[in-house]
Design a protein around this motif. Structure first.
Motif, PDB file in Angstrom:
ATOM      1  N   GLU A   1       0.838  -1.206   0.000  1.00 39.74           N
ATOM      2  CA  GLU A   1       0.000   0.000   0.000  1.00 39.74           C
ATOM      3  C   GLU A   1       0.871   1.252   0.000  1.00 39.74           C
ATOM      4  OE1 GLU A   1      -3.837   1.909   2.389  1.00 39.74           O
ATOM      5  OE2 GLU A   1      -3.213  -0.161   2.762  1.00 39.74           O
ATOM      6  N   MET A   2       1.950   1.217   0.755  1.00 40.89           N
ATOM      7  CA  MET A   2       2.858   2.366   0.767  1.00 40.89           C
ATOM      8  C   MET A   2       3.520   2.544  -0.589  1.00 40.89           C
ATOM      9  SD  MET A   2       4.247   4.794   2.654  1.00 40.89           S
ATOM     10  CE  MET A   2       4.065   5.800   1.200  1.00 40.89           C
ATOM     11  N   HIS A   3       3.904   1.441  -1.200  1.00 43.75           N
ATOM     12  CA  HIS A   3       4.605   1.487  -2.484  1.00 43.75           C
ATOM     13  C   HIS A   3       3.738   2.086  -3.575  1.00 43.75           C
ATOM     14  CE1 HIS A   3       6.576  -0.354  -6.114  1.00 43.75           C
ATOM     15  NE2 HIS A   3       7.653   0.003  -5.445  1.00 43.75           N
ATOM     16  N   ALA A   4       2.434   1.866  -3.501  1.00 47.36           N
ATOM     17  CA  ALA A   4       1.546   2.265  -4.591  1.00 47.36           C
ATOM     18  C   ALA A   4       0.626   3.426  -4.260  1.00 47.36           C
ATOM     19  CB  ALA A   4       0.690   1.062  -5.014  1.00 47.36           C
ATOM     20  N   GLY A   5       0.504   3.793  -2.993  1.00 43.27           N
ATOM     21  CA  GLY A   5      -0.547   4.727  -2.615  1.00 43.27           C
ATOM     22  C   GLY A   5      -0.064   6.010  -1.981  1.00 43.27           C
ATOM     23  N   PHE A   6      -1.007   6.678  -1.291  1.00 44.94           N
ATOM     24  CA  PHE A   6      -0.769   7.912  -0.544  1.00 44.94           C
ATOM     25  C   PHE A   6      -0.251   9.026  -1.449  1.00 44.94           C
ATOM     26  CE2 PHE A   6       0.007   4.339   2.476  1.00 44.94           C
ATOM     27  CZ  PHE A   6      -1.185   4.478   3.179  1.00 44.94           C
ATOM     28  N   ALA A   7      -0.925   9.199  -2.586  1.00 46.84           N
ATOM     29  CA  ALA A   7      -0.476  10.177  -3.590  1.00 46.84           C
ATOM     30  C   ALA A   7      -0.543  11.602  -3.056  1.00 46.84           C
ATOM     31  CB  ALA A   7      -1.320  10.046  -4.856  1.00 46.84           C
ATOM     32  N   ALA A   8      -1.563  11.918  -2.280  1.00 48.65           N
ATOM     33  CA  ALA A   8      -1.698  13.299  -1.786  1.00 48.65           C
ATOM     34  C   ALA A   8      -0.550  13.655  -0.859  1.00 48.65           C
ATOM     35  CB  ALA A   8      -3.039  13.472  -1.075  1.00 48.65           C
ATOM     36  N   LEU A   9      -0.206  12.745   0.045  1.00 45.92           N
ATOM     37  CA  LEU A   9       0.905  13.001   0.956  1.00 45.92           C
ATOM     38  C   LEU A   9       2.217  13.146   0.185  1.00 45.92           C
ATOM     39  CD1 LEU A   9       1.842  13.159   3.960  1.00 45.92           C
ATOM     40  CD2 LEU A   9       2.311  10.703   3.797  1.00 45.92           C
ATOM     41  N   ARG A  10       2.431  12.300  -0.800  1.00 44.25           N
ATOM     42  CA  ARG A  10       3.656  12.380  -1.590  1.00 44.25           C
ATOM     43  C   ARG A  10       3.751  13.723  -2.310  1.00 44.25           C
ATOM     44  NH1 ARG A  10       5.661   7.097  -2.270  1.00 44.25           N
ATOM     45  NH2 ARG A  10       4.103   5.442  -2.168  1.00 44.25           N
TER      46      ARG A  10
ATOM     47  N   SER B   1      10.595  -5.849  15.947  1.00 45.77           N
ATOM     48  CA  SER B   1      11.939  -5.542  15.468  1.00 45.77           C
ATOM     49  C   SER B   1      11.875  -4.833  14.119  1.00 45.77           C
ATOM     50  CB  SER B   1      12.761  -6.833  15.351  1.00 45.77           C
ATOM     51  OG  SER B   1      12.138  -7.747  14.464  1.00 45.77           O
ATOM     52  N   PHE B   2      12.961  -4.168  13.762  1.00 47.08           N
ATOM     53  CA  PHE B   2      13.031  -3.396  12.525  1.00 47.08           C
ATOM     54  C   PHE B   2      12.862  -4.329  11.339  1.00 47.08           C
ATOM     55  CE2 PHE B   2      15.134  -0.823   9.239  1.00 47.08           C
ATOM     56  CZ  PHE B   2      14.589   0.432   9.506  1.00 47.08           C
ATOM     57  N   SER B   3      11.993  -3.942  10.394  1.00 50.81           N
ATOM     58  CA  SER B   3      11.640  -4.841   9.299  1.00 50.81           C
ATOM     59  C   SER B   3      11.365  -4.049   8.026  1.00 50.81           C
ATOM     60  CB  SER B   3      10.400  -5.663   9.669  1.00 50.81           C
ATOM     61  OG  SER B   3       9.233  -4.848   9.644  1.00 50.81           O
ATOM     62  N   ALA B   4      10.936  -4.772   6.991  1.00 49.58           N
ATOM     63  CA  ALA B   4      10.608  -4.146   5.716  1.00 49.58           C
ATOM     64  C   ALA B   4       9.545  -3.073   5.876  1.00 49.58           C
ATOM     65  CB  ALA B   4      10.135  -5.212   4.721  1.00 49.58           C
ATOM     66  N   ALA B   5       8.601  -3.282   6.773  1.00 44.96           N
ATOM     67  CA  ALA B   5       7.548  -2.283   6.974  1.00 44.96           C
ATOM     68  C   ALA B   5       8.141  -0.965   7.448  1.00 44.96           C
ATOM     69  CB  ALA B   5       6.520  -2.802   7.969  1.00 44.96           C
ATOM     70  N   ASP B   6       9.093  -1.020   8.359  1.00 43.63           N
ATOM     71  CA  ASP B   6       9.729   0.203   8.853  1.00 43.63           C
ATOM     72  C   ASP B   6      10.585   0.850   7.773  1.00 43.63           C
ATOM     73  OD1 ASP B   6       8.808  -0.219  11.666  1.00 43.63           O
ATOM     74  OD2 ASP B   6      10.077  -1.989  11.447  1.00 43.63           O
ATOM     75  N   ILE B   7      11.221   0.040   6.945  1.00 42.17           N
ATOM     76  CA  ILE B   7      11.996   0.574   5.824  1.00 42.17           C
ATOM     77  C   ILE B   7      11.093   1.408   4.923  1.00 42.17           C
ATOM     78  CG2 ILE B   7      13.139  -0.101   3.672  1.00 42.17           C
ATOM     79  CD1 ILE B   7      14.375  -2.447   5.259  1.00 42.17           C
ATOM     80  N   PHE B   8       9.904   0.903   4.642  1.00 39.33           N
ATOM     81  CA  PHE B   8       9.033   1.599   3.699  1.00 39.33           C
ATOM     82  C   PHE B   8       8.292   2.772   4.319  1.00 39.33           C
ATOM     83  CE2 PHE B   8      10.238  -1.341   0.619  1.00 39.33           C
ATOM     84  CZ  PHE B   8       9.813  -0.856  -0.600  1.00 39.33           C
ATOM     85  N   TYR B   9       8.116   2.769   5.626  1.00 46.17           N
ATOM     86  CA  TYR B   9       7.434   3.900   6.263  1.00 46.17           C
ATOM     87  C   TYR B   9       8.415   4.903   6.869  1.00 46.17           C
ATOM     88  CZ  TYR B   9       2.872   1.948   5.352  1.00 46.17           C
ATOM     89  OH  TYR B   9       1.749   1.486   4.704  1.00 46.17           O
TER      90      TYR B   9
END
Length: 219
Positions: A102-111, A159-167
């Motif tokens: 969802e992060m990779h493809a979305g949140f266009a307004a914030l970007r 623990s630190f993971s892919a989710a934290d990398i993307f957010y």
């Protein structure tokens, strides 16, 4: 391995690719190519950036060339094992993968309205309805991950993971634009921002000389 990144101040996708390389534990060197600066178009024409579109980040690993931050993460996970990047329990891993997608493809307004800018702080930013909706959705995802799977540490899945990398770039944006968040989210943001890798990236960003006017808010 060589990772080609754009300006640390502005390039959220470069930050994700760089964090993925750090998380892999594999040795790599990095090269900064200032976005839209001198030599940018020449590098694109010569195929020294991503073959398809000339964007960053780009990972060169022998004969393997990978662009797109999620593809880079997946390629590294193939080498070192998915457990280094993703939570192990199936339900947690499924949620983490969905959140990253969802992060990779979305949140266009914030970007669009809140471009990443590691060196600035705006105290008077007023998000519109579209940005507020993106913020609420992100906070909802963070709350679910922390409530269901975050007991083992301060990050989304403990623990630190892919989710934290993307957010991580979202954390940077929230800090830059003074987005107000509830206490649980502030604690999570503090943990991400204080992570040694984020501090390393922020310090390097602060030392960069380049300014891209298009990514700077008009005061």
């Amino acid at each position: 391995m060589k990772l080609i990144i754009g300006n640390r101040v502005y390039s959220s996708w470069s930050l994700r690719g760089w964090l993925a390389c750090k998380q892999s534990g594999l040795p790599f060197v990095e090269e900064v190519v200032p976005l839209y600066g001198e030599g940018w178009e020449e590098r694109r024409a010569q195929g020294l950036l991503a073959p398809s579109h000339g964007r960053v980040p780009l990972l060169w690993d022998g004969e393997t060339v990978v662009w797109d931050s999620l593809a880079i993460l997946d390629s590294l996970a193939d080498r070192v094992g998915a457990d280094r990047f993703w939570p192990r329990p199936p339900a947690a891993r499924a949620l983490a993968r969905a959140m990253v997608a969802e992060m990779h493809a979305g949140f266009a307004a914030l970007r669009q309205q809140c471009p990443m800018n590691m060196r600035r702080r705006y105290a008077d930013f007023q998000p519109d309805a579209a940005v507020r909706a993106d913020v609420v959705r992100i906070l909802t995802l963070w709350a679910e991950a922390r409530a269901r799977f975050g007991a083992g540490g301060p990050f989304l899945f403990g623990s630190f993971s892919a989710a934290d990398i993307f957010y991580a770039p979202v954390v940077s944006r929230f800090i830059t634009y003074g987005i107000t968040v509830p206490g649980f989210a502030q604690a999570y943001m503090d943990a991400v921002w204080e992570h040694p890798w984020l501090q390393q990236w922020a310090a390097a960003a602060a030392a960069e000389p380049w300014i891209i006017a298009a990514f700077e808010r008009k005061d």
